[in-house]
Design a protein around this motif. Structure first.
Motif, PDB file in Angstrom:
ATOM      1  N   GLN A  64       0.830  -1.210   0.000  1.00 46.14           N
ATOM      2  CA  GLN A  64       0.000   0.000   0.000  1.00 46.14           C
ATOM      3  C   GLN A  64       0.865   1.260   0.000  1.00 46.14           C
ATOM      4  N   ILE A  65       1.905   1.255   0.826  1.00 37.35           N
ATOM      5  CA  ILE A  65       2.794   2.420   0.888  1.00 37.35           C
ATOM      6  C   ILE A  65       3.523   2.610  -0.439  1.00 37.35           C
ATOM      7  N   LEU A  66       3.965   1.508  -1.043  1.00 38.74           N
ATOM      8  CA  LEU A  66       4.645   1.594  -2.336  1.00 38.74           C
ATOM      9  C   LEU A  66       3.741   2.214  -3.403  1.00 38.74           C
ATOM     10  N   LEU A 114      -3.942  -0.534 -11.425  1.00 37.98           N
ATOM     11  CA  LEU A 114      -3.018  -1.614 -11.059  1.00 37.98           C
ATOM     12  C   LEU A 114      -3.029  -1.845  -9.554  1.00 37.98           C
ATOM     13  N   TRP A 115      -3.115  -0.774  -8.787  1.00 36.31           N
ATOM     14  CA  TRP A 115      -3.177  -0.863  -7.333  1.00 36.31           C
ATOM     15  C   TRP A 115      -4.405  -1.677  -6.917  1.00 36.31           C
ATOM     16  N   ILE A 116      -5.543  -1.378  -7.503  1.00 35.32           N
ATOM     17  CA  ILE A 116      -6.781  -2.105  -7.174  1.00 35.32           C
ATOM     18  C   ILE A 116      -6.658  -3.573  -7.566  1.00 35.32           C
ATOM     19  N   ASP A 119      -4.402  -5.332  -5.041  1.00 39.82           N
ATOM     20  CA  ASP A 119      -5.120  -5.526  -3.778  1.00 39.82           C
ATOM     21  C   ASP A 119      -6.142  -6.655  -3.880  1.00 39.82           C
ATOM     22  N   PHE A 120      -6.826  -6.739  -5.011  1.00 38.63           N
ATOM     23  CA  PHE A 120      -7.796  -7.816  -5.202  1.00 38.63           C
ATOM     24  C   PHE A 120      -7.099  -9.176  -5.207  1.00 38.63           C
ATOM     25  N   ILE A 121      -5.973  -9.277  -5.893  1.00 39.79           N
ATOM     26  CA  ILE A 121      -5.233 -10.548  -5.937  1.00 39.79           C
ATOM     27  C   ILE A 121      -4.699 -10.908  -4.557  1.00 39.79           C
ATOM     28  N   LEU A 122      -4.189  -9.920  -3.819  1.00 36.26           N
ATOM     29  CA  LEU A 122      -3.718 -10.188  -2.457  1.00 36.26           C
ATOM     30  C   LEU A 122      -4.860 -10.637  -1.552  1.00 36.26           C
ATOM     31  N   ALA A 123      -6.009  -9.999  -1.660  1.00 35.05           N
ATOM     32  CA  ALA A 123      -7.161 -10.379  -0.827  1.00 35.05           C
ATOM     33  C   ALA A 123      -7.629 -11.793  -1.164  1.00 35.05           C
ATOM     34  N   LEU A 124      -7.667 -12.120  -2.435  1.00 36.48           N
ATOM     35  CA  LEU A 124      -8.078 -13.462  -2.848  1.00 36.48           C
ATOM     36  C   LEU A 124      -7.083 -14.512  -2.360  1.00 36.48           C
ATOM     37  N   THR A 125      -5.805 -14.206  -2.470  1.00 35.96           N
ATOM     38  CA  THR A 125      -4.773 -15.125  -1.989  1.00 35.96           C
ATOM     39  C   THR A 125      -4.884 -15.332  -0.487  1.00 35.96           C
ATOM     40  N   TYR A 126      -5.103 -14.257   0.260  1.00 37.86           N
ATOM     41  CA  TYR A 126      -5.237 -14.365   1.704  1.00 37.86           C
ATOM     42  C   TYR A 126      -6.483 -15.173   2.091  1.00 37.86           C
TER      43      TYR A 126
END
Length: 138
Positions: A64-66, A114-116, A119-126
């Motif tokens: 998120q910071i990046l 790209l940020w969204i 984030d979607f891929i990270l949320a799905l992975t988690y």
């Protein structure tokens, strides 16, 4: 005397080993396989619970910071007069600065998109990770 008042005689179940005598090697028991039967930690205290490491949380914050830094830097590059527009005057200068602003807006919009997506891929992975580590219900 009644039968219930009498002390019972010890029963003999076969030969007993005298103290200090060793049973023959063929009478030794085989080592057990696996954990002992019964509930774990029977007669002793359970170890303290392990502290959960929040690796995903810190990785998510770093991403998120990046992206926040990328969006701020990308938006700030669009301010001022670009080098390509120097030396132009009138309508040509306005047109060049307007094109530069449109390009900056498209670039920042693509970074936010790209940020969204990340984030979607990270949320799905988690979510998949959490479902895989979930304890089955009895």
């Amino acid at each position: 005397m009644d039968r219930r008042d009498r002390a019972q005689q010890p029963q003999s179940w076969g030969p007993r080993n005298q103290q200090g005598s060793v049973p023959p090697p063929d009478a030794w028991s085989q080592p057990g396989q696996g954990p002992p039967p019964g509930p774990p930690y029977q007669g002793r205290t359970a170890p303290p619970p392990r502290k959960r490491h929040r690796v995903f949380f810190w990785f998510f914050l770093a991403v998120q910071i990046l992206f926040l830094i990328l969006v701020i830097v990308g938006a700030s590059t669009g301010s001022g007069t670009p080098e390509e527009c120097r030396g132009l005057t009138g309508d040509e200068l306005e047109l060049c600065e307007g094109a530069n602003d449109v390009g900056t807006t498209i670039g920042v919009g693509l970074m936010i998109g790209l940020w969204i997506a990340v984030d979607f891929i990270l949320a799905l992975t988690y979510l998949i990770y959490r479902l895989a580590r979930r304890q089955p219900r009895p």
